[in-house]
Every structure is written in structure tokens, then in C-alpha cells.
Design a protein around this motif. Structure first.
Motif, mmCIF file in Angstrom:
data_model
loop_
_atom_site.group_PDB
_atom_site.id
_atom_site.type_symbol
_atom_site.label_atom_id
_atom_site.label_comp_id
_atom_site.label_asym_id
_atom_site.label_seq_id
_atom_site.Cartn_x
_atom_site.Cartn_y
_atom_site.Cartn_z
ATOM 1 N N LYS A 1 0.857 -1.244 0.261
ATOM 2 C CA LYS A 1 0.361 0.301 0.020
ATOM 3 C C LYS A 1 1.271 1.115 -0.146
ATOM 4 O O LYS A 1 1.675 1.661 0.661
ATOM 5 C CB LYS A 1 -1.271 -0.102 1.372
ATOM 6 N N THR B 1 0.930 11.406 2.817
ATOM 7 C CA THR B 1 -0.408 10.510 3.444
ATOM 8 C C THR B 1 -0.228 9.215 4.283
ATOM 9 O O THR B 1 0.700 8.649 3.342
ATOM 10 C CB THR B 1 -1.312 10.623 3.433
ATOM 11 N N PRO B 2 -0.104 9.527 5.223
ATOM 12 C CA PRO B 2 -0.522 7.934 5.402
ATOM 13 C C PRO B 2 -1.119 6.634 4.895
ATOM 14 O O PRO B 2 -2.021 6.883 4.373
ATOM 15 C CB PRO B 2 0.105 7.698 7.284
ATOM 16 N N GLN B 3 -0.574 5.643 4.894
ATOM 17 C CA GLN B 3 -1.502 4.028 4.377
ATOM 18 C C GLN B 3 -2.752 4.593 4.987
ATOM 19 O O GLN B 3 -3.183 5.150 5.999
ATOM 20 C CB GLN B 3 -1.022 2.891 5.185
ATOM 21 N N GLY B 4 -3.397 4.648 3.686
ATOM 22 C CA GLY B 4 -5.677 4.789 3.922
ATOM 23 C C GLY B 4 -6.143 5.603 3.982
ATOM 24 O O GLY B 4 -6.669 6.493 4.141
ATOM 25 N N HIS B 5 -5.078 7.048 3.594
ATOM 26 C CA HIS B 5 -5.630 8.123 2.812
ATOM 27 C C HIS B 5 -5.327 8.260 1.426
ATOM 28 O O HIS B 5 -4.265 8.982 0.994
ATOM 29 C CB HIS B 5 -5.001 9.577 4.252
#
Lengths: 389, 389, 389, 389
Positions: free
Chosen positions: A299, A317-321
Motif C-alpha cells: 500500500k 499522507t499515511p496509509q489509508g488516505h
């Protein structure tokens, strides 16, 4: 960081899709300032575009020649430092040429020029002038495209054996589509677009992605191009077998006549010990199938410790954004601006993996030329290196 | 329904993967009974296999010739009615031939025979004998493959323009894999497998799926085959451009050297007004992209009212209760058993969309031959119809 | 292997969905033979069903009492060895009871009985009789459900913290659906289905899956059940908070009123160091998110070396050859048949992870009772262990 | 368009994640200019942040009070027009309060304040002052979240019956995580974060999304919150049953202790005639399951004719060019800037669906309060409207 890098833009007036994207990308990280532009061949539209963008009216020009002339007469710390070229294809060459001659760095939308010969000529000027030249092969600027490249470069998966790349679009699937929009009309017009339609427009993206992922060059092509939509003068659909210069084989498909498709660029790289898959429409995920192991989904994310440092640096951005197309474009602008800053400060240029160079532009046009020639010659194999050597 | 259809099997002894699948498929719907078999060239293994299957030891034979002889001497309502041929490829022809000669219907694993010539000879015998002959092109027997065919046949999406089919596998990716299993060793041995390795083994599946989906024939091929793994005598990887006889173009990739891949057969059919996508590893879903509409995911299920009746008849469960590879195989067995029953009852044969016929087998071998010839001739275009006409 | 295990069936006549599934599952591996049955309360339909199944008409019975009586008078090596109970819920208890009393092992569709009290009574009879009793909690019999259980049991992911399970269906979403089919009508009728509708029918599957994955017991429940469709007498929708006996918390949702849903049972288990996700509609894939690592997708397949041996033993095909619902059911039948064979041969019973036992049945009904009581008491927490202790 | 809207920022100095996101979002569309800021409580860090951002050093302030004072003394067409509040939670209230009092519009990161009481007090000030106040509930600003809202608002799917929302994160899964970053440390500290940890931080996002999608209010809650990680003072995990004010039921899960999870906010809305599914990590796709129809995947894209006009207006790119989190944030900034421009031009305020209002902030904090009270009272149902009425 100091003062922002000053950008001028040619093209991208109201109604132009890609110009707006370039501007958003340029502004995203706060390191570039749009200070001048020549947005349209239509003076009124150009003026109005500049006004909407909040530019100083004096720096909204009616021709690019005038812009380069007047800007070069401004004080060094005020004039534009680089030109973003976002015109239709037929103007990429003259604008880039003029900008380099006038002493500006150039960041150009692809293709570098309409034909192979023009691109080679542009290369000469880039070399001669010594100014920076960059190409926005956006799809290679997604973080996980870079991660794929790093994995393959390290040889973790053994030798590359086969590459499958496809770029099906559907927006020109019907005859009426050619006149449906500004974007469509010039792309299907040989006088604006060059000798190829689909292969020049999106086949070059696929070509670049193959070379970017594998770090190898497409050395031979065996192609079958066609115009499937009635009365279309340029290819709108095609496919090719190809060979990479270190021995792998592959197929490349590019079409703008696939009804219902969006922008489904996707690539698979098959190696001895594992394989990689990436789809532009789901760019924050890279599928890695290692022999004997569960499938791994990498990811994107600035905090993903398993990504290479250079890849994480491309994530905001961090993972999931989720990040997307504009951020990929912005990665190119950020790196190019950093290079311009190096020049401003007379420091050595920082290498960038995501800014395409003129050689990539040459190889892309050589690929188009080779594919056209192969297709005309009953899909004979055509070697590409003679074109650029 | 009356008495079950009586099946004899040749091949498929202990350790054979596909034989067990055929037996599960045959038994799934309770309409077929395995009553005799010749499971192995090794007498002890053959006997032991028969015992494990609970067969009458008298009907577990040491040679297929003996089986056909003895079975044909049994009473009509006791002897086997059809033969399931699940041997390595080199025996498909002699077993099928002998079975037809002995008066039995034949359902054969693909390919029909090792070479084009043999397959044409078999076709003659099929025609001559008048017995039923079926081929298990399993992937076309999934319900949603049939739904795709129906959608395309109705012309809902306009003309087919382009087909992309790929069948990457990884189980023969390394040199050591060839000796890793019974399945691997004969597939990489020219004396057992025929003139082609990968293209004959799985390229034919991809070929069949293209023809099945589109209802068209692949008429020309321009191919590039290779053996990428050291010291392998037959092709283990390749790709081809192709033309369909109604004008569409396509690419076909088949490889057994893609490290980390499973059994990732997938097909995309691009038409004027929409496109279709199907992946064998997610068989219960068919993706349909119509121009201007949301992507539609059609699901398999006996209760899915939007599927065609013939498709729902291939589903044993309602939506959301996944069916798989064995059920697809069973669809072929069920239809073939229904045809055998028609013969038993001297009624007209019921058409089946999922039982491959000998002509499909001929075209598949013609495709392999054409691909080999094209590849040897620097990927020249080779027309296929001369092979079967 | 020796002779097949002989099965009798109660229920499952023409038009019954689940009966046909049980028969396919039982026949898949060739180890079980259906030799007798009482398929319908309607004598004509029962007789006709038996005929279609090719049974000896003498062994097609008009009542289950008669079947057990007559079968028990047949020779030991001819009479049925176990009874498959596939009737509507209200008959599970009396049929199972009678079968055990008559000396037959029982494999019952879930729930074991209509109420907690009946299930406890049945447990007494199971214990008293000493015969084998199995429940078909099918969803726990998929290979990757078992792999999830193994991963969690080994503690690889640390302590379980939270479980989210949901089972939304849509087939009873409208008032008219209740009379739409045989399956629907008895499920919405309190006299046939027991004190609960949806929670008994599918909430119990979700409950079982939570306990199966985690190896823990749901010890407390705080529920909110309702009948959302007009004039429905039983719950058709609900949700609950729950506690597991080793400290984790969770939510369980079960509904048959979710318009457009299929059979979307899904479960997430969140632990200290990683989390697991599994969806019944994509059963051949288990998603494992370990902290700091790429997401891992485990695939089902007899050849997947990274799966546990016991999991691979539940796979009939190599990776990439999808298995489904029928195969999951068949895993239960195969294991249960192996246990019956142990009894036949007077050997110790082989443990099976996939055959549900009567204790699981008791806990499932205790969960339903607890959820109903909690819901009636304004969603107070209700402890479940008092129900089964 | 005229001159850009002038923004001041409080918080968001170097090392702060969300501040940088706000700045990128604000700059993306070229309509907002950051002209002043107070970026850190640490003077040196604040100064350095301002310098890196290229701000006039005179307008980089050491306290927000000073900033509001000095800015309000600047000429009207030069001073900031609105304040972006991106501090830790405990400063949202005082900063917003001071900004409103000083005559500036406020766009605040959520939550509006640390407690319900503070939020109600802030509401009074918003009403009293008459200045614009917006909350960045980002996840509701994705185009397809708005499309979901529109579909449900039109009643196309019938009545909403059930909503399932979950927000599992893993970044605080271990005890050591609390001290791992600036973001983590204040979130787990009651003096900075307020009375709740996880439910205030992300449960409020889930709450808002439910209300946004359905257009209904969560009226009652039955919750079970906990601190699963040792020595954590605030809840880091929890779940709740809830009721919507028009009769539907649902579950909400929020956890920051789910090892391996990223930012997996997802919501399912089940109605009579169909259901909707959306996942924040794949924001450009909305799954719509209508009864009796194939599943529909709606895609984001300015050119997707099947989307509502207001939804397409939230897309910057055509289908297949992914947009993400920053663009969602930018949708809020663009709409808020448009409102500020209305005020500047003394025109009526243009409604925005994506800018959260103070009432949403009050309801979110009422939800947190209700969940805490319910959890303390053994998960009793707690009505929420008394908190805000």
C-alpha cells in the motif's frame, strides 16, 4: 526553502482539462508560483483565463513568443524560471524550443513533439542550451510505480520474462466522439496530433511505463494498428508484441475505441520468482505474487515502513488516505521545482526518478514510429534503436 | 430420469489430479455412475485405484483395449455407455479412436490429440462412427462465461473490436519444476505432449475462450513463442496477435513460466458500446462496462433473474453461494450425460453450449500449429482456415 | 477404502434447495452412497423424488419412523449407517431423536432443534445413545476459515481484541417474499421455525463462525432484534454487541431484510499484531493484515505450501481452481463419513474440525435465546453460560 | 473570480500531519492564499514553519491572540478573512472562539471542541457573532459520499433499515504507540483530547458519515467502550448499537487498537429495495446493490453522466483519474472559500453539502457523551436529543 519557484504556463486556458491539472499539481506543495501565462490562442479567452487565475494582467500574454521576450527582460528574481507546456501536441515543439532559446527551463506535457524527427531536434536543443527539460509521464510518478521499479531493479524476483501492458480507453469509441470536446478534436486531427493518434497519445504512456518498471528498453516491436471508427484518419486502436533489450517479451495494447472503458492503464511484470501487478485506477496498491507465498498487497503511505525511502518521499499522507492522479502529477512538479532551485542556487541537480527526460521522449516517439512501420509492413519486427542512435 | 448413465474411465489413477476432478464432476449431479476403468499403465496402481473407487474388480482393466473388448461383450444395459479419457495427451487419440471403434461415446480431456493431423483423423472417425464425442474445455462451462457469450451474441454491445486474453501460470517457472510432478513431466516432454508445450496445454484454453465468448473464429495469428526456462524442449511462454473472422483484433498470452502466478486465465472483450471482463479465479462475477453507465457486476446464481435461462440452468445454488471449477466441469458431464441419454432413448440430441465438439478441437490444434509456424517465421501472419478446411 | 458409507435422507424432496446440496456434497468424494430416503411429507412427491434419484423404490419411505424401522431390520451391511436430516427446522429434533433411538448416526442441517430446550434434550439423547451426531455449519468448513482458526489459535497475531461479523441477506426484504418460496414460508412461520426467525436461521451461522475462528465462546450478548417487514411474526433483522470469554468484544449483525444483498456473510478479527478478514462470497481468499507488513492474501489450494496441512487436506484442487459452497459442505460429509467408517471398523473416532457437534448446537441456541431476552429487556447484557451449564 | 481569499492558520507547524494536508487542500484550487499563521506554541518552530511556507515574517505570529489582534488592524483588503484551526483538540475551542470574537470566519478541524458543553458554548458564539463557521468532516466531502446521500435522499431504495459503519485503525494498537508521534501523544492524553479518545477522534467521523449518508439523526445509542491497551486513560476501542430518528437501526464500531489496520472507514446502508456500500480507502467507487439487478459500481468522475450534477462538481478529473483524501479536503476548502467570498461581496451564502456546520459538531459531541454514559451504565440505551435540545 526560500522563495517559490516562478512558473509561466503556455496553454491550459478555460475549458482545457490538462492545464487545470498541471496548475493544481504545481500549487499543491506550495513550492511553485504561477506568475505568467499565455493560456490560449484566442486573446479574449487567454485574458479571461489569466484574470480568473488572479494573475497580473501585464503578465498574461497573447503569444508565447511575446511572453518569453518580455519575461526575459524582467529582473532575474522576478521573471519566470520555467515554462509549463500544456498546449495541444503540435505546439509542444515550437513552444519548448522557443522557451529553451529564451533561457527558460521547460516542463512539457507529453509527447515531447509530434514526430520522432522533431523530438530528436528538440533533444539537440536541450543539450545545446543546457537548460532543464522535463516530461510529465504522470503514471510513472505514482509512488507504487516507483516501488515496482525498485523491486525489479534489485532483482528480488529474478529475471523479467514477460510484460503485459494495456491501456484501454473508451472516450473515442464512437464516430461522434471526435467532435465532442476540445480534447477529442485535436487528438483525431493529423495536423494537430502528428502521425499517430492513439499510439502517440496513450501508447506512449504504456511504453514509458514498461521501460520505467523494468529499467529496460523496448528494442523491437511487431505491431498491428488500425482505425476502427469510421472516417478516422489516425489509429485509434492497436496492439503490439515487443522485446526488451535484456531478453524479455511482452504485449502492449492501446485503444481509445473500447466502449465503456475509462482510463484503465494496467501492467503486469512476470519474473522467474514472482510477478508484479499495478493498475492506474487503483494506484495505491501494488500486487506482488512471490512463488510459494501469499499474494502481498503493498500500500502507498508515507508511514509504510516496508516501502523504499524514495517511495515514501512521494507520499504526502499515511496509509489509508488515498492519493491520486493530481498528487502523481505534483510529484513531478515538486521534483522539477527542486531541480530548478538547484540551478537557481548553482548547485548540482538532484536526480529525480519521476521527471521524464528528453531521452524518454525520444524513445517514446521511436516506439510510435516503429509501431507504425511494423503495422504497415504486415506486422514485421522493427528494431527501435536505429531510430535513436 | 431412469437409470444412471454408465461411464468407463481411461487414465486418472492415484496421483493424477485431473482424473479425480473428472470423477467428482461426473458424480456431482447423481446422473452418472462410474462402473469400469483402466486407470493406469501400471497394473498394480490401476488395480489399487479401482479398488479405492469401489469398482467391481472384474471391471478394472489393465489395458483400454481389453476394457473396450470386454465391456462391449457385456449386456447392453450393463456395459459402459461412454468413456471418459483423462490420460496424458499422447493417449487421447488412440484411446478415443479405440473407444469410438468399439462403439462407445467419448468425453475427452483436451486437447483432442497431440497434433493437428491426428485431430483431423479423429474428426473423421467421429463423423464416420456417429458416436458422440465431447471435449472438456472447462472454462467455457462456467455459467458467466455462457452469459458473456449470450450478451455478445445478442449484439447488445455492438460490434466486437478487440479481445485480450491471457493465461499466465507459474508452476513451470523454474527448471526443476519439470520433474516436480507427474503433471509437469509429461507436459514438458515432446514425446508425450506433442509439438507444443504451453500453447497446446493452456493456449488452447485461451483460444477456445475467445471463440466461445465472441462466437467468432480466430482466423489469423502472428505469434512469438519461446522456451524461457533452460533446457526445455517445448514452448513454455508466448504471445500472439490475432484477428477474428468478423474483423476484430486481439492478443493472446499464455505462459507457464510466470513466477508466482496461479491459474489466472482472464479475458476482456471490448465492443463499440461496452466491454466485458471475466477472470477464471473469480468465476462467479462478470464485469460489464456499458458506455455512460455504472459498471455492472453480474453474479452467478440460479435465482438471478437478470441472467439468461440457459445460464441459470448451469447454476446449482442461489446467488452468494459460490460455485467453482468442479461445478463447471460437472456442467459438461451433466450435458454430455443428457446427450448420451438421448441416444439411449433414441431421441434427438439436445444441444449443449458447454460440451466442446471435435471441431473446436480441430480449431484449437490449428491455432497451435499456426502459432508455431508464425513464431518460426519471425512472427509472420499465418491464416488458420487452410488448416481445417 | 472399502465399501461406501450408506446414507439415508429425511427431507430434501423436489423443490427443496438444501436437500439437493446435501446430496451433491455427499456424493462428491465418492465415499457415500444414498440408499434410502423419506423425502417429503407428501407421499407422491416423496415417491417421485426417490425415483428421480434412482433409489430402490422399496427404500423410499412415506414416513421417517417407517424408514428407521424397516432399515434397522435390514442386514447390517446393507442398512443405512447414518441419516442426513434436511427437513424444515421443526422436524430436526424429532427426526434426529428417532434416528438415534433407532441406532443410526445423524448428520443434521442446522439448527439442531427449534429451541434451546429441545436442543438440550437432543444433547442428552446424543450422549445417552452414543451414536455420532454432526451439524452442518457449512461456512466453517471452507478451507480458509480453518486456516484463520489455525492462525488465531497459534497466537501469531497476539490477543483477539475485537470481532465484527455480519450476515446481511435480502431475500426476505419485502412482505411478499415470505410467501415466495417453500424456503421462505417456513422460515417466517413461528410454528415451523421456532421462537426466532433471522437470528435462528442465519444469526447462528454468524455466531458459530465467531466461535470457530477465535476458538472462544460468546459469553454475553446485548441485542436489538426487530421485525422490520410488516406483519412478520419473527425477527427478520437485528444486531448485537457481544463479549468473548477471553475478553474480546464484538458486534454481530444478521438480517434478511437488506434489499439487494445476497449471502454476504463476512467476518473481521482484530488482534494486537494483526487482523484477519474473510468473506463467504469470496471464500478462496483470506486477508491477513500484519502490523508493518504488506497485506497478505492467502489463497486456498491443495498445493499452497504456506497453508497448514489440515487446511490443504480440505482442498480438492490446486490454487486458482476455485472451490465453493458445495465443496465446503462436502468437507463435512467427507469427515463425517470418515467418522462413521471408524465406527463401522470399531476404531477410535478421527477428530474433525469441520463437523459441528451438539455442543455447538446448544451454544447457538443459547445465543439465540440470550439475544431474544436481551432484546426484550431493552438490550440489557445477558450472560449465556447459564443456558448451557 | 477576483482576488484570492486570504487565510490565516493556527497550528500545523513542522511535523504536524494534518496542517500540511489543510494547506495543500486550501491551495489546490487556487482560490485561497495563506497569508498569516501561528504555527506552533514553540516560537522557534513557528517562525521556521512560516519561513518555509514563504510567509511574510511579520505575519508569522507567536500567539493566536496576537495574530487576531494584529490582523484585525490591517486594512480590510489585506487582513486574513478566515482562520483555519488545525491545532490539537484542546485548542479548537479557544482559538475558534477568539477568531470569531475578532471578526474572522473559522474553518476548524474536528471535533469542534473537547466536550459537549464547550461545543454548545461555541455554537452560541457562532450564532451570536454571525461569522461563518465550518467543520472539516472530510470523509463526507468525497464525491461519492455525496452521491450516496443523494440516492438515499431521493428514496430510490425505499426506507433505510439498517446502517453498519466501522472505523478500525491500528496505529495505536500497542502501548508504545502512544508515545510514538506527536499525533499519538495528545490523542491519548485526557488533558489534550477531552473525555474520550477513540470515539471522539474517529467515532465522530463514523457518526457524521451515518448522518450524512442517511440525512437522519442518530437519536439513541447503546455503547460498549473500553481501553484495551494497558495503561491508556481514554477509550481506544468500542462499539455501539444505535437508532436513527426515522426508525432504522445500526451498529458503529470505532477502534484504534486493531493491529495492522490502516484507515478503513466503511459504511453500508441497507434499505428495502437496495443497499449501498462505500469504503474510504477506495473512495472513487460506490457499490449499489438493487434488488434483482446486477451490482452497480458508480465511479467518481467529472464526466460521469449518471452522477448528480452536484457530485460531478466535486470531481476535478474525468473517470479513471483517481482523486483522494487531499481533494476531498479541498472540496471543503473550496466551498468554504466560496462562502467567504459571498460574505466579502455581501451576497447570500451558497449552501454547501460538504462543509460541516456547528450543529453537526454538537451532535457529534452529544454522540460521544451518550456513548460514554451508555458504556458506564452497562450499555443502557441513552437518548441523544436531550443533549442538544
Amino acid at each position: 526553502m526560500g522563495k517559490k519557484i516562478r512558473m509561466g504556463m503556455v496553454g491550459g486556458g478555460e475549458g482545457a482539462f490538462i492545464g487545470a491539472i498541471h496548475r493544481m499539481a504545481a500549487s499543491l506543495d506550495g513550492e511553485i508560483e504561477l506568475v505568467a501565462g499565455c493560456f490560449s490562442s484566442n486573446p479574449e479567452r487567454g485574458r479571461s483565463s489569466g484574470e480568473k487565475l488572479g494573475l497580473n494582467p501585464e503578465r498574461v500574454y497573447q503569444s508565447y513568443e511575446q511572453m518569453f521576450l518580455e519575461e526575459s527582460q524582467r529582473p532575474v528574481d522576478e521573471r519566470i524560471e520555467f515554462v509549463s507546456v500544456v498546449t495541444p501536441n503540435d505546439l509542444h515543439l515550437p513552444v519548448s524550443f522557443a522557451a529553451l532559446r529564451a533561457g527558460f527551463h521547460v516542463l512539457s506535457d507529453k509527447p515531447a513533439a509530434c514526430t520522432l524527427e522533431e523530438t530528436l531536434a528538440l533533444k539537440n536543443e536541450v543539450v545545446r542550451s543546457g537548460y532543464l527539460y522535463g516530461l510529465t509521464h504522470t503514471y510513472a510518478a505514482y509512488p507504487l510505480a516507483t516501488q515496482a521499479r525498485a523491486i525489479l531493479a534489485r532483482g528480488e524476483l529474478g529475471k523479467v520474462r514477460r510484460v503485459t501492458v494495456a491501456y484501454p480507453q473508451g472516450w473515442l469509441a464512437l464516430a461522434g466522439d471526435s467532435s465532442g470536446s476540445k480534447q477529442a478534436s485535436w487528438r483525431t486531427d493529423p495536423t494537430r496530433s502528428g502521425e499517430s493518434g492513439c499510439f502517440a497519445d496513450i501508447g506512449t504512456h504504456a511504453h514509458h511505463l514498461v521501460e520505467f518498471f523494468t529499467g529496460q528498453r523496448i528494442s523491437e516491436v511487431c505491431a498491428d494498428l488500425q482505425s476502427v471508427v469510421d472516417q478516422r484518419a489516425l489509429d485509434d486502436d492497436g496492439a503490439a508484441l515487443f522485446k526488451l533489450d535484456q531478453g524479455a517479451r511482452g504485449t502492449l495494447t492501446a485503444s481509445q475505441a473500447c466502449g465503456g472503458e475509462g482510463n484503465n492503464l494496467n501492467i503486469s511484470v512476470y519474473c522467474e520468482h514472482g510477478s508484479l501487478f499495478w493498475e492506474q485506477e487503483s494506484p495505491n496498491q501494488l500486487q506482488l505474487k512471490r512463488r510459494g507465498e501469499p499474494v502481498a498487497l503493498l500500500k502507498a503511505g508515507a508511514d509504510c515502513g516496508y516501502l523504499d525511502d524514495e517511495v515514501r518521499a512521494l507520499c504526502r499522507t499515511p496509509q489509508g488516505h488515498p492519493e491520486g492522479y493530481i498528487e502523481a502529477f505534483a510529484n513531478i512538479y515538486r521534483d522539477f521545482a527542486a531541480q530548478v532551485r538547484c540551478r537557481r542556487q548553482e548547485q548540482p541537480i538532484k536526480e529525480s526518478s519521476v521527471v521524464g527526460d528528453i531521452d524518454a521522449g525520444v524513445r517514446a516517439m521511436a516506439f510510435v514510429r516503429g509501431a507504425l512501420e511494423s503495422s504497415r509492413a504486415s506486422s514485421s519486427w522493427v528494431a527501435l534503436s536505429p531510430y535513436w542512435e
